[in-house]
Design an enzyme around this catalytic site. Structure first.
Site, mmCIF file in Angstrom:
data_model
loop_
_atom_site.group_PDB
_atom_site.id
_atom_site.type_symbol
_atom_site.label_atom_id
_atom_site.label_comp_id
_atom_site.label_asym_id
_atom_site.label_seq_id
_atom_site.Cartn_x
_atom_site.Cartn_y
_atom_site.Cartn_z
ATOM 1 N N TYR A 59 14.755 -5.956 15.631
ATOM 2 C CA TYR A 59 14.431 -5.824 14.196
ATOM 3 C C TYR A 59 15.475 -6.554 13.345
ATOM 4 O O TYR A 59 15.133 -7.303 12.427
ATOM 5 C CB TYR A 59 14.371 -4.337 13.833
ATOM 6 C CG TYR A 59 14.220 -4.044 12.360
ATOM 7 C CD1 TYR A 59 12.985 -4.161 11.716
ATOM 8 C CD2 TYR A 59 15.316 -3.621 11.598
ATOM 9 C CE1 TYR A 59 12.856 -3.874 10.354
ATOM 10 C CE2 TYR A 59 15.190 -3.334 10.245
ATOM 11 C CZ TYR A 59 13.959 -3.471 9.621
ATOM 12 O OH TYR A 59 13.842 -3.191 8.279
ATOM 13 N N SER B 110 0.812 -1.232 0.000
ATOM 14 C CA SER B 110 0.000 0.000 0.000
ATOM 15 C C SER B 110 0.835 1.267 0.000
ATOM 16 O O SER B 110 0.341 2.333 -0.334
ATOM 17 C CB SER B 110 -0.934 0.004 1.216
ATOM 18 O OG SER B 110 -0.179 0.028 2.413
ATOM 19 N N ILE C 62 16.233 3.720 3.541
ATOM 20 C CA ILE C 62 15.436 4.332 2.470
ATOM 21 C C ILE C 62 14.405 5.254 3.134
ATOM 22 O O ILE C 62 13.794 4.870 4.139
ATOM 23 C CB ILE C 62 14.664 3.260 1.650
ATOM 24 C CG1 ILE C 62 15.553 2.063 1.277
ATOM 25 C CG2 ILE C 62 14.011 3.887 0.421
ATOM 26 C CD1 ILE C 62 16.520 2.268 0.161
HETATM 27 P P1 NAP Z 1 6.315 1.195 5.440
HETATM 28 O O1 NAP Z 1 6.368 2.447 4.638
HETATM 29 O O2 NAP Z 1 6.075 1.291 6.906
HETATM 30 O O3 NAP Z 1 5.217 0.229 4.795
HETATM 31 C C1 NAP Z 1 4.889 -0.976 5.435
HETATM 32 C C2 NAP Z 1 3.838 -1.716 4.634
HETATM 33 O O4 NAP Z 1 3.499 -2.910 5.353
HETATM 34 C C3 NAP Z 1 2.554 -0.931 4.462
HETATM 35 O O5 NAP Z 1 1.964 -1.257 3.224
HETATM 36 C C4 NAP Z 1 1.690 -1.456 5.600
HETATM 37 O O6 NAP Z 1 0.299 -1.253 5.360
HETATM 38 C C5 NAP Z 1 2.085 -2.932 5.597
HETATM 39 N N1 NAP Z 1 1.788 -3.581 6.866
HETATM 40 C C6 NAP Z 1 2.190 -3.190 8.094
HETATM 41 N N2 NAP Z 1 1.646 -3.997 9.028
HETATM 42 C C7 NAP Z 1 0.889 -4.914 8.355
HETATM 43 C C8 NAP Z 1 0.068 -5.995 8.757
HETATM 44 N N3 NAP Z 1 -0.110 -6.313 10.055
HETATM 45 N N4 NAP Z 1 -0.569 -6.721 7.808
HETATM 46 C C9 NAP Z 1 -0.432 -6.395 6.488
HETATM 47 N N5 NAP Z 1 0.348 -5.390 6.054
HETATM 48 C C10 NAP Z 1 0.976 -4.657 6.979
HETATM 49 O O7 NAP Z 1 7.662 0.355 5.281
HETATM 50 P P2 NAP Z 1 8.827 0.392 4.157
HETATM 51 O O8 NAP Z 1 9.873 1.346 4.593
HETATM 52 O O9 NAP Z 1 8.233 0.495 2.798
HETATM 53 O O10 NAP Z 1 9.451 -1.063 4.373
HETATM 54 C C11 NAP Z 1 9.045 -2.198 3.639
HETATM 55 C C12 NAP Z 1 9.945 -3.365 3.988
HETATM 56 O O11 NAP Z 1 11.307 -3.022 3.724
HETATM 57 C C13 NAP Z 1 9.900 -3.778 5.465
HETATM 58 O O12 NAP Z 1 9.973 -5.187 5.574
HETATM 59 C C14 NAP Z 1 11.157 -3.144 6.038
HETATM 60 O O13 NAP Z 1 11.622 -3.835 7.172
HETATM 61 C C15 NAP Z 1 12.107 -3.261 4.869
HETATM 62 N N6 NAP Z 1 13.210 -2.304 4.895
HETATM 63 C C16 NAP Z 1 12.964 -0.965 4.897
HETATM 64 C C17 NAP Z 1 14.047 -0.085 4.945
HETATM 65 C C18 NAP Z 1 13.846 1.409 4.956
HETATM 66 O O14 NAP Z 1 14.845 2.107 5.197
HETATM 67 N N7 NAP Z 1 12.661 1.932 4.713
HETATM 68 C C19 NAP Z 1 15.352 -0.575 4.968
HETATM 69 C C20 NAP Z 1 15.555 -1.944 4.967
HETATM 70 C C21 NAP Z 1 14.479 -2.798 4.918
HETATM 71 P P3 NAP Z 1 -0.800 -1.146 6.563
HETATM 72 O O15 NAP Z 1 -0.146 -0.406 7.682
HETATM 73 O O16 NAP Z 1 -1.959 -0.448 5.951
HETATM 74 O O17 NAP Z 1 -1.135 -2.557 6.912
#
Ligand code: NAP
Length: 244
Positions: free
Chosen positions: A152, A10, A185
């Protein structure tokens, strides 16, 4: 069209992956608890090149008991799965000594248990087709460590171990399994990051900048392409050289 499930589709990284894979011709089903204005807009726009599809289905993936029925319903609606991106995750940080047990449990539930159970159910339909692609979104902190992210990091390291063993298990069936390890990111997950720590990450990166959302989406898109047919069991780092 080949069906691909993108969890956490999303917003942030997941939304970019979902749009990119749809543009590459896949029928993408983005999963999250609720849709977002950005995803709604993406679903209303014609897909670039007019080849793939993009839709949304709601599921709280932390409710692990509901995953089998969710997958069954999707299977009935869309048919066999070609791909799965385990991207949904929590980014809860904090010094371990100060963290509450239920916050740690929630991290492990959504970041580890849920993708393993979801994969277990989705993979059955890949086995019958004897082909498929699975990508697990890990993080560079799984390998490097970062103060304030120990729980984490443990969840992200778990996904790397899961990836390697599952690649061995599913290789004979023609299914590839890889992980992508993004560096920092700029997304909703990371918006509370202190400027000083951010500047330090940039300073320590070989390219002197941060990787961006599209860089991660491009890597996932590559892993779903024919060009990546012989890549499995790996962790692809995308971090502008932060860990180089
Ligand atoms: P984000 O912006 O917080 O997005 C998280 C997504 O997961 C949203 O679509 C959220 O939608 C969904 N989500 C959260 N809880 C959920 C649940 N209980 N059931 C279903 N969906 C759920 O995160 P992001 O930064 O894009 O990160 C995405 C992935 O990349 C994660 O696994 C994160 O650990 C990894 N990552 C991110 C970074 C970074 O710097 N951003 C770096 C390394 C790895 P809803 O809340 O509406 O459910």
């Amino acid at each position: 069209m080949l069906n691909v499930l993108v969890t956490g589709g999303s917003r942030g990284l997941g939304l970019a992956m979902a749009v990119k894979l749809a543009e590459s011709g896949f029928n993408v089903i983005a999963v999250a608890r609720k849709s977002s204005a950005a995803l709604d807009a993406a679903m209303q726009r014609p897909i670039e090149g007019n080849v793939g599809g993009l839709s949304f289905r709601a599921c709280d993936l932390a409710a692990v008991d509901e995953i089998p029925n969710f997958v069954k319903t999707l299977r009935g609606e869309f048919g066999r799965f070609h791909g799965l991106v385990n991207n949904a995750g929590l980014g809860t940080g904090g010094l371990l000594a100060n963290m509450k047990d239920d916050a740690i449990e929630a991290l492990i539930r959504l970041n580890v248990l849920s993708p393993i159970v979801l994969t277990r159910h989705v993979v059955r339909s890949m086995m019958t087709g004897r082909e498929g692609r699975i990508v697990n979104i890990s993080s560079v902190v799984a390998a490097t460590g970062y103060s304030g992210l120990s729980a984490y990091s443990a969840t992200k390291a778990a996904l790397c171990g899961f990836t390697r063993s599952l690649a061995r298990e599913l290789g004979p069936l023609g299914v590839t399994v890889n992980a992508v390890a993004p560096g920092f990111i700029d997304t909703e997950m990371t918006e509370g990051m202190e400027q000083a720590r951010l500047a330090q990450i940039v300073r320590r990166s070989a390219l002197g900048r941060l990787a961006e959302i599209d860089d991660i989406a491009n890597m996932v898109d590559f892993l779903f392409s024919e060009k990546a047919r012989n890549i499995t069991g790996t962790v692809m780092t995308v971090d502008a050289g932060n860990t180089a």
